[in-house]
Design an enzyme around this catalytic site. Structure first.
Site, PDB file in Angstrom:
ATOM      1  N   ASP A 108       0.866  -1.178   0.000  1.00 26.40           N
ATOM      2  CA  ASP A 108       0.000   0.000   0.000  1.00 26.40           C
ATOM      3  C   ASP A 108       0.905   1.231   0.000  1.00 26.40           C
ATOM      4  O   ASP A 108       2.133   1.120  -0.166  1.00 26.40           O
ATOM      5  CB  ASP A 108      -1.019  -0.033   1.160  1.00 26.40           C
ATOM      6  CG  ASP A 108      -0.394   0.268   2.517  1.00 26.40           C
ATOM      7  OD1 ASP A 108       0.842   0.435   2.609  1.00 26.40           O
ATOM      8  OD2 ASP A 108      -1.154   0.354   3.508  1.00 26.40           O
ATOM      9  N   HIS A 109       0.305   2.401   0.198  1.00 25.97           N
ATOM     10  CA  HIS A 109       1.089   3.639   0.132  1.00 25.97           C
ATOM     11  C   HIS A 109       2.185   3.680   1.196  1.00 25.97           C
ATOM     12  O   HIS A 109       3.245   4.251   0.978  1.00 25.97           O
ATOM     13  CB  HIS A 109       0.166   4.851   0.269  1.00 25.97           C
ATOM     14  CG  HIS A 109      -0.745   4.784   1.456  1.00 25.97           C
ATOM     15  ND1 HIS A 109      -1.823   3.910   1.510  1.00 25.97           N
ATOM     16  CD2 HIS A 109      -0.742   5.452   2.632  1.00 25.97           C
ATOM     17  CE1 HIS A 109      -2.441   4.058   2.664  1.00 25.97           C
ATOM     18  NE2 HIS A 109      -1.799   4.981   3.367  1.00 25.97           N
ATOM     19  N   CYS A 167       3.177  -2.961   3.957  1.00 28.92           N
ATOM     20  CA  CYS A 167       2.372  -1.785   4.303  1.00 28.92           C
ATOM     21  C   CYS A 167       3.187  -0.979   5.308  1.00 28.92           C
ATOM     22  O   CYS A 167       4.389  -1.198   5.463  1.00 28.92           O
ATOM     23  CB  CYS A 167       0.991  -2.169   4.818  1.00 28.92           C
ATOM     24  SG  CYS A 167       0.958  -3.160   6.323  1.00 28.92           S
ATOM     25  N   GLY A 168       2.558  -0.035   5.988  1.00 29.43           N
ATOM     26  CA  GLY A 168       3.337   0.828   6.880  1.00 29.43           C
ATOM     27  C   GLY A 168       4.014   0.035   7.986  1.00 29.43           C
ATOM     28  O   GLY A 168       5.207   0.201   8.260  1.00 29.43           O
ATOM     29  N   THR A 169       3.245  -0.820   8.638  1.00 27.55           N
ATOM     30  CA  THR A 169       3.780  -1.636   9.734  1.00 27.55           C
ATOM     31  C   THR A 169       3.996  -3.095   9.349  1.00 27.55           C
ATOM     32  O   THR A 169       4.666  -3.821  10.091  1.00 27.55           O
ATOM     33  CB  THR A 169       2.797  -1.622  10.913  1.00 27.55           C
ATOM     34  OG1 THR A 169       1.544  -2.136  10.445  1.00 27.55           O
ATOM     35  CG2 THR A 169       2.615  -0.221  11.472  1.00 27.55           C
ATOM     36  N   HIS A 210      10.374 -23.520   9.879  1.00 25.41           N
ATOM     37  CA  HIS A 210       9.357 -24.128  10.739  1.00 25.41           C
ATOM     38  C   HIS A 210       7.938 -23.930  10.224  1.00 25.41           C
ATOM     39  O   HIS A 210       7.079 -24.769  10.479  1.00 25.41           O
ATOM     40  CB  HIS A 210       9.446 -23.544  12.161  1.00 25.41           C
ATOM     41  CG  HIS A 210      10.659 -24.015  12.907  1.00 25.41           C
ATOM     42  ND1 HIS A 210      10.789 -23.869  14.270  1.00 25.41           N
ATOM     43  CD2 HIS A 210      11.795 -24.624  12.489  1.00 25.41           C
ATOM     44  CE1 HIS A 210      11.958 -24.376  14.661  1.00 25.41           C
ATOM     45  NE2 HIS A 210      12.592 -24.828  13.597  1.00 25.41           N
ATOM     46  N   HIS A 222       7.232 -30.279  11.503  1.00 25.16           N
ATOM     47  CA  HIS A 222       6.666 -28.967  11.157  1.00 25.16           C
ATOM     48  C   HIS A 222       5.562 -29.110  10.109  1.00 25.16           C
ATOM     49  O   HIS A 222       4.598 -28.347  10.113  1.00 25.16           O
ATOM     50  CB  HIS A 222       7.772 -28.025  10.683  1.00 25.16           C
ATOM     51  CG  HIS A 222       8.842 -27.838  11.701  1.00 25.16           C
ATOM     52  ND1 HIS A 222       8.596 -27.247  12.918  1.00 25.16           N
ATOM     53  CD2 HIS A 222      10.145 -28.223  11.721  1.00 25.16           C
ATOM     54  CE1 HIS A 222       9.714 -27.248  13.631  1.00 25.16           C
ATOM     55  NE2 HIS A 222      10.672 -27.835  12.934  1.00 25.16           N
TER      56      HIS A 222
END
Ligand code: RB5
Length: 141
Positions: free
Chosen positions: A8-9, A65-67, A98, A133
């Protein structure tokens, strides 16, 4: 490797840097957008990337994205998607060994370019360990 990347932006600038890194390392890259810092909605781009993996158009995806949080929440709603938000290379390695993560999420406002490329490099070059796993992953489906 064929890799699809979306953002995203908040992730646009880091996406451009990661695409350059991937092309320099001879990967085939599909750019799912977005294409500027104009405000957009991250679920749209998570959907594009996850659909390409679901239809086996590509093996792995990267979402920024930002985070990285919104992208990881959105991507993990799709069956067969195992999205891992990574902030350093150890998590990236574990997410492959894993968890057999098929989508890597990054935070464009939190992770600098050199750390992000180290994460991507580790993630793309680490194989799934299988064994116990795989049993755990089968329990998720
Ligand atoms: C957009 O401002 C921001 O909310 C988004 O990039 C992301 O961080 C959401 O999780």
């Amino acid at each position: 490797m064929n890799i699809i990347i979306g953002c995203d932006h908040g992730g646009f600038e880091l996406k451009q840097e990661i695409m350059t890194f991937l092309l320099e390392h001879d990967h085939q890259v599909m750019d799912a957008g977005c294409y500027s810092t104009d405000s957009v909605d991250y679920p749209d781009f998570a959907s594009e990337v996850c659909r390409a993996i679901d239809t086996q158009t590509t093996d792995k995806g990267i979402l920024i994205c930002g985070t990285g949080i919104g992208m990881s929440i959105a991507a993990n709603r799709y069956p067969g998607i195992r999205a891992a938000l990574c902030m350093e290379p150890f998590s990236a390695r574990m997410s492959r060994e894993h968890n057999d993560a098929n989508v890597l999420c990054l935070g464009g406002r939190l992770t600098g370019v050199s750390m992000a490329t180290a994460i991507v490099d580790t993630w793309l070059n680490t194989e799934f360990s299988g064994g116990r796993h795989q049993r755990r992953i089968d329990m998720l489906e």
